[in-house]
Design a protein around this motif. Structure first.
Motif, PDB file in Angstrom:
ATOM      1  N   THR A 174      16.936  16.025  14.504  1.00 36.20           N
ATOM      2  CA  THR A 174      18.037  16.498  15.339  1.00 36.20           C
ATOM      3  C   THR A 174      17.788  18.053  15.491  1.00 36.20           C
ATOM      4  O   THR A 174      17.548  18.797  14.926  1.00 36.20           O
ATOM      5  CB  THR A 174      19.489  16.510  14.300  1.00 36.20           C
ATOM      6  OG1 THR A 174      19.511  15.157  14.211  1.00 36.20           O
ATOM      7  CG2 THR A 174      20.724  17.159  15.220  1.00 36.20           C
ATOM      8  N   ASP A 203       8.517  14.036  13.711  1.00 33.88           N
ATOM      9  CA  ASP A 203       9.197  12.504  13.817  1.00 33.88           C
ATOM     10  C   ASP A 203      10.380  12.659  14.468  1.00 33.88           C
ATOM     11  O   ASP A 203      11.656  13.152  14.334  1.00 33.88           O
ATOM     12  CB  ASP A 203       9.717  12.329  12.292  1.00 33.88           C
ATOM     13  CG  ASP A 203      10.420  10.843  12.388  1.00 33.88           C
ATOM     14  OD1 ASP A 203      10.628  10.469  13.396  1.00 33.88           O
ATOM     15  OD2 ASP A 203      11.114  10.464  11.353  1.00 33.88           O
ATOM     16  N   ALA A 235      12.916   9.991   6.128  1.00 27.38           N
ATOM     17  CA  ALA A 235      12.741   9.239   7.478  1.00 27.38           C
ATOM     18  C   ALA A 235      14.245   8.988   7.752  1.00 27.38           C
ATOM     19  O   ALA A 235      14.364   8.091   8.624  1.00 27.38           O
ATOM     20  CB  ALA A 235      11.645   8.138   7.331  1.00 27.38           C
ATOM     21  N   ALA A 236      14.946   9.174   6.953  1.00 27.03           N
ATOM     22  CA  ALA A 236      16.536   8.425   7.153  1.00 27.03           C
ATOM     23  C   ALA A 236      17.207   9.396   8.393  1.00 27.03           C
ATOM     24  O   ALA A 236      16.729  10.479   8.669  1.00 27.03           O
ATOM     25  CB  ALA A 236      17.298   8.696   5.816  1.00 27.03           C
ATOM     26  N   GLU A 237      18.491   8.928   8.743  1.00 23.28           N
ATOM     27  CA  GLU A 237      19.005   9.550   9.785  1.00 23.28           C
ATOM     28  C   GLU A 237      19.546  10.939   9.191  1.00 23.28           C
ATOM     29  O   GLU A 237      19.903  10.868   8.039  1.00 23.28           O
ATOM     30  CB  GLU A 237      20.007   8.795  10.297  1.00 23.28           C
ATOM     31  CG  GLU A 237      19.504   7.596  11.009  1.00 23.28           C
ATOM     32  CD  GLU A 237      18.899   7.812  12.086  1.00 23.28           C
ATOM     33  OE1 GLU A 237      18.877   8.843  12.818  1.00 23.28           O
ATOM     34  OE2 GLU A 237      17.903   6.865  12.669  1.00 23.28           O
ATOM     35  N   VAL A 238      19.627  12.044  10.122  1.00 30.97           N
ATOM     36  CA  VAL A 238      20.619  13.082   9.623  1.00 30.97           C
ATOM     37  C   VAL A 238      21.966  12.931   9.247  1.00 30.97           C
ATOM     38  O   VAL A 238      22.505  12.295  10.043  1.00 30.97           O
ATOM     39  CB  VAL A 238      20.490  14.345  10.744  1.00 30.97           C
ATOM     40  CG1 VAL A 238      21.030  15.484  10.589  1.00 30.97           C
ATOM     41  CG2 VAL A 238      19.069  14.569  10.989  1.00 30.97           C
ATOM     42  N   THR A 239      22.445  13.176   8.210  1.00 29.88           N
ATOM     43  CA  THR A 239      23.952  13.289   7.843  1.00 29.88           C
ATOM     44  C   THR A 239      24.683  14.076   8.751  1.00 29.88           C
ATOM     45  O   THR A 239      24.192  15.454   8.706  1.00 29.88           O
ATOM     46  CB  THR A 239      23.932  13.611   6.481  1.00 29.88           C
ATOM     47  OG1 THR A 239      23.186  12.711   5.540  1.00 29.88           O
ATOM     48  CG2 THR A 239      25.485  13.234   6.058  1.00 29.88           C
ATOM     49  N   ASN A 282      15.082  17.492   9.883  1.00 25.31           N
ATOM     50  CA  ASN A 282      14.735  15.948   9.611  1.00 25.31           C
ATOM     51  C   ASN A 282      13.634  15.765  10.532  1.00 25.31           C
ATOM     52  O   ASN A 282      13.347  14.724  10.899  1.00 25.31           O
ATOM     53  CB  ASN A 282      15.927  15.105   9.643  1.00 25.31           C
ATOM     54  CG  ASN A 282      15.504  13.805   8.871  1.00 25.31           C
ATOM     55  OD1 ASN A 282      14.698  14.064   7.643  1.00 25.31           O
ATOM     56  ND2 ASN A 282      15.915  12.823   9.283  1.00 25.31           N
ATOM     57  N   SER A 283      12.522  16.686  10.785  1.00 28.67           N
ATOM     58  CA  SER A 283      11.848  16.318  11.982  1.00 28.67           C
ATOM     59  C   SER A 283      10.304  16.236  11.465  1.00 28.67           C
ATOM     60  O   SER A 283       9.581  15.672  12.292  1.00 28.67           O
ATOM     61  CB  SER A 283      11.852  17.560  12.898  1.00 28.67           C
ATOM     62  OG  SER A 283      11.488  18.820  12.155  1.00 28.67           O
ATOM     63  N   GLN A 317       7.158  14.897   8.901  1.00 31.39           N
ATOM     64  CA  GLN A 317       6.662  14.214   7.999  1.00 31.39           C
ATOM     65  C   GLN A 317       5.018  14.528   7.972  1.00 31.39           C
ATOM     66  O   GLN A 317       4.256  14.427   8.433  1.00 31.39           O
ATOM     67  CB  GLN A 317       6.760  12.780   8.313  1.00 31.39           C
ATOM     68  CG  GLN A 317       7.825  12.227   8.944  1.00 31.39           C
ATOM     69  CD  GLN A 317       8.719  11.317   7.704  1.00 31.39           C
ATOM     70  OE1 GLN A 317       8.060  11.337   6.560  1.00 31.39           O
ATOM     71  NE2 GLN A 317       9.949  10.928   7.940  1.00 31.39           N
ATOM     72  N   GLU A 356      12.005  10.659  16.578  1.00 32.04           N
ATOM     73  CA  GLU A 356      12.948   9.652  16.343  1.00 32.04           C
ATOM     74  C   GLU A 356      14.056   9.827  15.563  1.00 32.04           C
ATOM     75  O   GLU A 356      15.266   9.736  15.676  1.00 32.04           O
ATOM     76  CB  GLU A 356      12.259   8.287  15.669  1.00 32.04           C
ATOM     77  CG  GLU A 356      13.259   7.154  16.103  1.00 32.04           C
ATOM     78  CD  GLU A 356      12.573   5.904  15.338  1.00 32.04           C
ATOM     79  OE1 GLU A 356      13.365   5.014  14.841  1.00 32.04           O
ATOM     80  OE2 GLU A 356      11.336   5.822  15.171  1.00 32.04           O
ATOM     81  N   HIS A 357      13.791  10.650  14.314  1.00 34.17           N
ATOM     82  CA  HIS A 357      14.903  11.040  13.088  1.00 34.17           C
ATOM     83  C   HIS A 357      15.091  12.546  13.480  1.00 34.17           C
ATOM     84  O   HIS A 357      16.206  12.932  12.671  1.00 34.17           O
ATOM     85  CB  HIS A 357      14.459  10.710  11.949  1.00 34.17           C
ATOM     86  CG  HIS A 357      14.233   9.325  11.781  1.00 34.17           C
ATOM     87  ND1 HIS A 357      13.055   8.774  11.877  1.00 34.17           N
ATOM     88  CD2 HIS A 357      15.055   8.120  11.291  1.00 34.17           C
ATOM     89  CE1 HIS A 357      13.018   7.172  11.627  1.00 34.17           C
ATOM     90  NE2 HIS A 357      14.532   6.830  11.473  1.00 34.17           N
TER      91      HIS A 357
END
Lengths: 350, 377
Positions: free
Chosen positions: A183, A178, A21-25, A170-171, A173, A180-181
């Motif tokens: 990209t 997701d 759920a973290a932001e993409v680096t 990171n999409s 879950q 929100e997080h």
């Protein structure tokens, strides 16, 4: 060694599951150390696998696209920085904004639409070869009864999650997207896994504690399973199909069927020929050196490679041994990765 | 469960003293609906008279009425050991097996009862339903075909026999029975049979309509929701399919198809614990079922238990050498175990099986897959 192998598969499973759920680096952060790999990544095909309807370069370049499908007609028009998708039947019409455009556009682009809280895969897609709309693959044979059915194929959450899972970072879950997080496009963490701890450890000079698995060490079989999570593994196609020319676009399946495939020889792995950090397809001469790693007089004859030498040529190997096929309706020639001696008139091998 | 109390009460006449009083009170409690009191009473009595089959059977019936079927089965089995062949106890035992999804065991007892009481329609229909749910279509066809005459027209028999014929791909015979049912007007059973017939010829959208209507007319019609779910799954709507399977389990927690497919969906979503629960239930209903065992093997593989997966898959293939998906997974297993030759052999087998399957398709040509090479200059 056994433990390392288990860890690798666990890592693959982790990436399959996605779900951080973290932001993409950002790629720029990775570029701090991995400059060579990061330099071309933002312009790579993988990075451009998804765009919003507003950002789609294809849609930006086309103020109006139209298509007639029997009693229904379609129009995608650019209005105020976004594209509106309309389906008409006589006087009736249904208009929704294009939410997402899937695909780089080198072959085509299919659109994801929303209506009343449901997702729809657009019934028509853009194809570069004709620079126009045509039926989305699989939609030609369907006979919609209503405007909503004509809009596109209603697509359930698990399938939508699969789409975003392979076209963005990171999409997903579980089976929920997701946004929100997320990209759009495939960035570093799509393959290498969540990197936040790794980056933090680097900053404190403790890289060892957050070392990411080295994908370059995967065997051909492991790499095929890894890339196959999106490009389809041999097991997926062999057990679920499709059989016939429709499977030409599932490269891991095709290459696994090749006579020269060796599960443990990295010379036949996906990354032996393709650098996922840069542009995909290269001129055919580019691949000659890859073939020559096995098929040359001085090549190491270990592994599978009895590696015969080609009596015809040492150049442009892929032009003969990897013929190209068009999937009906796809308006694109796909390179068949089942490397072989392709004799004229012989059937397409499954 | 069928009450045997009044019959067994008569047997009390021969007993006396403390045990007689205990049993009398237990029966009275049972008859007045005090099941907990009855169970306690029967147990107390059986401590004194452990070889009394009637009290043991009554205890089974009381336990069954509380939903404690497993405990009831123990009591019925003990009762039958003491008094073999008692039809009332046998029927109760079969019903308890049926309720707990032990359809194979239930069928054995029902078969025995049917042989002794061929005119007992309840036993016949329960036996037929066991066979249908267990996938024993040919046994069911053999059982009901002699009873299905033009003169005798029993809709329940028509429905069970027709369903078995269609699921056994004997479409023409099945269709004749379906027509008979349809002549009686619209019915959920008719739609369910029509839907299964359509699925067998690959008409999933058509089947969906029939299943939807069947469920609309009778949401509790056995297996209707499960079939609806299978059609929804085949057309890609797995979310709706899951809801249908769960609706089926509300009606019948032991439905094989609903359990199997929920297991498949849970495995796909990587919820392996949940998948295992559903698949275990499917195997409970159909012991040794290859499809459920295959799914369990893929879970073992996904969990990294590669050796376990190998053993399971090799066992499946030994029983069913043409099970393509099992060969596919076994190839993956062998490669993970660094058994390259075995992996290569499995892959070659899969390609051969797929080619054979394709050749069987209608209109297959000697070179069916994509036509001649189209090499691009």
């Amino acid at each position: 060694m056994k433990r390392a192998r288990r860890a690798l598969f666990a890592f693959i499973a982790l990436v399959f599951a996605s779900g951080a759920a973290a932001e993409v680096t950002p790629v720029a952060v990775c570029a701090g150390c991995h400059r060579e790999q990061s330099q071309g990544q933002p312009d790579s095909n993988m990075a451009k696998a998804l765009s919003s309807g507003a950002d789609s370069s294809i849609l930006k370049q086309h103020a109006r696209l139209t298509f007639n499908a029997g009693r229904f007609s379609y129009e995608i028009v650019r209005v105020g920085g976004r594209s509106l998708y309309t389906v008409r039947e006589g006087e009736e019409k249904l208009t929704v904004p294009v939410a997402w455009a899937f695909g780089l556009g080198s072959a085509g682009q299919t659109f994801l639409l929303t209506l009343n809280g449901k997702w729809y895969e657009s019934r028509v897609s853009y194809y570069k070869a004709i620079d126009d709309l045509d039926y989305t693959l699989g939609a030609r044979g369907l006979a919609p009864h209503t405007l909503t059915e004509a809009l596109g194929r209603e697509t359930g959450n698990p399938e939508v999650a699969q789409c975003f899972g392979c076209h963005s970072t990171n999409s997903v879950q579980g089976i929920v997207v997701d946004f929100e997080h997320m990209t759009p496009g495939i960035l570093c963490e799509s393959c290498h896994g969540p990197a936040a701890k790794h980056v933090a450890a680097i900053k404190t000079g403790d890289a060892k504690t957050a070392e990411l698995p080295r994908l370059g060490k995967l065997s051909a079989e492991e790499m095929f399973e890894f890339c196959g999570r999106c490009h389809r593994t041999w097991a997926t196609i062999a057990s679920q199909g499709p059989l016939g020319v429709e499977n030409v676009r599932f490269q891991p399946y095709r290459l696994t069927n090749a006579k020269c495939y060796d599960a443990y020889d990295q010379r036949i792995s996906c990354v032996a020929c393709h650098d996922p950090h840069s542009h995909g397809q290269q001129p055919s001469a580019f691949y000659d050196s890859k073939c020559a790693r096995c098929h040359s007089a001085g090549a190491n004859a270990s592994g599978n490679a009895k590696a015969q030498l080609c009596p015809v040529s040492e150049k442009d190997c892929v032009s003969c041994h990897m013929p190209r096929y068009e999937i009906p309706g796809a308006h694109h020639m796909f390179t068949d990765h089942q490397i072989r001696i392709a004799r004229a008139g012989s059937p397409y091998p499954n | 469960m069928l009450p045997l109390i009044s019959f067994f009460a008569a047997c009390l006449l021969g007993w006396s003293g403390q045990s007689e009083d205990i049993l009398k009170r237990a029966i009275e409690a049972h008859q007045s609906g005090d099941i907990a009191g009855a169970i306690a009473g029967y147990r107390e009595f059986l401590k004194l008279q452990p070889g009394n089959p009637e009290a043991r059977s009554n205890l089974g019936a009381a336990l069954a009425s509380q939903g404690q079927y497993e405990d009831a089965i123990v009591e019925y089995e003990k009762a039958l050991k003491i008094a073999p062949g008692n039809p009332g106890v046998s029927l109760n035992l079969a019903l308890a097996y049926y309720k707990t999804g032990n359809l194979g065991k239930a069928a054995v007892v029902f078969e025995d009862l049917h042989a002794k009481q061929p005119g007992n329609n309840q036993v016949l229909l329960l036996l037929a339903d066991c066979l249908l749910q267990s996938g024993e279509y040919q046994k069911l066809i053999a059982l009901l075909t002699p009873l299905n005459t033009d003169a005798g027209h029993d809709l329940a028999i028509d429905y069970l026999l027709g369903s078995a014929l269609i699921r056994d791909k004997q479409l023409e015979r099945g269709q004749r029975l379906l027509d008979k049912i349809l002549r009686n007007g619209e019915s959920p059973e008719g739609h369910l049979m029509m839907g299964t017939a359509k699925i067998s010829v690959g008409d999933y959208p058509g089947a969906m309509e029939d299943f939807r209507r069947a469920v609309e007319l009778n949401p509790k019609l056995p297996s209707a929701n499960a079939w609806y779910g299978q059609a929804q799954m085949a057309t890609g709507d797995t979310g709706a399919a899951a809801k249908s399977f769960l609706a089926e389990l509300q009606n019948n927690p032991n439905d094989y198809d609903a359990n199997l497919n929920l297991g498949v969906l849970a495995r796909r979503d990587q919820d392996y614990d949940q998948a295992t629960r559903y698949l275990n239930r499917a195997q409970h209903v159909r012991p040794g079922d290859l499809r459920a065992r295959y799914q369990m093997a893929t879970i073992e593989l996904a969990r990294g238990k590669v050796e376990d997966a190998r053993r399971s898959l090799e066992g499946i293939i030994q029983e069913s050498p043409n099970f393509t998906e099992a060969h596919v997974s076994l190839a993956t297993v062998y490669y993970r175990l660094k058994r390259k030759q075995d992996g290569d052999r499995e892959r070659a087998l899969v390609l051969k099986l797929n080619a054979e399957e394709q050749a069987k398709q209608p209109g297959a040509q000697p070179a069916p897959n994509g036509g001649p090479e189209k090499k691009i200059p």
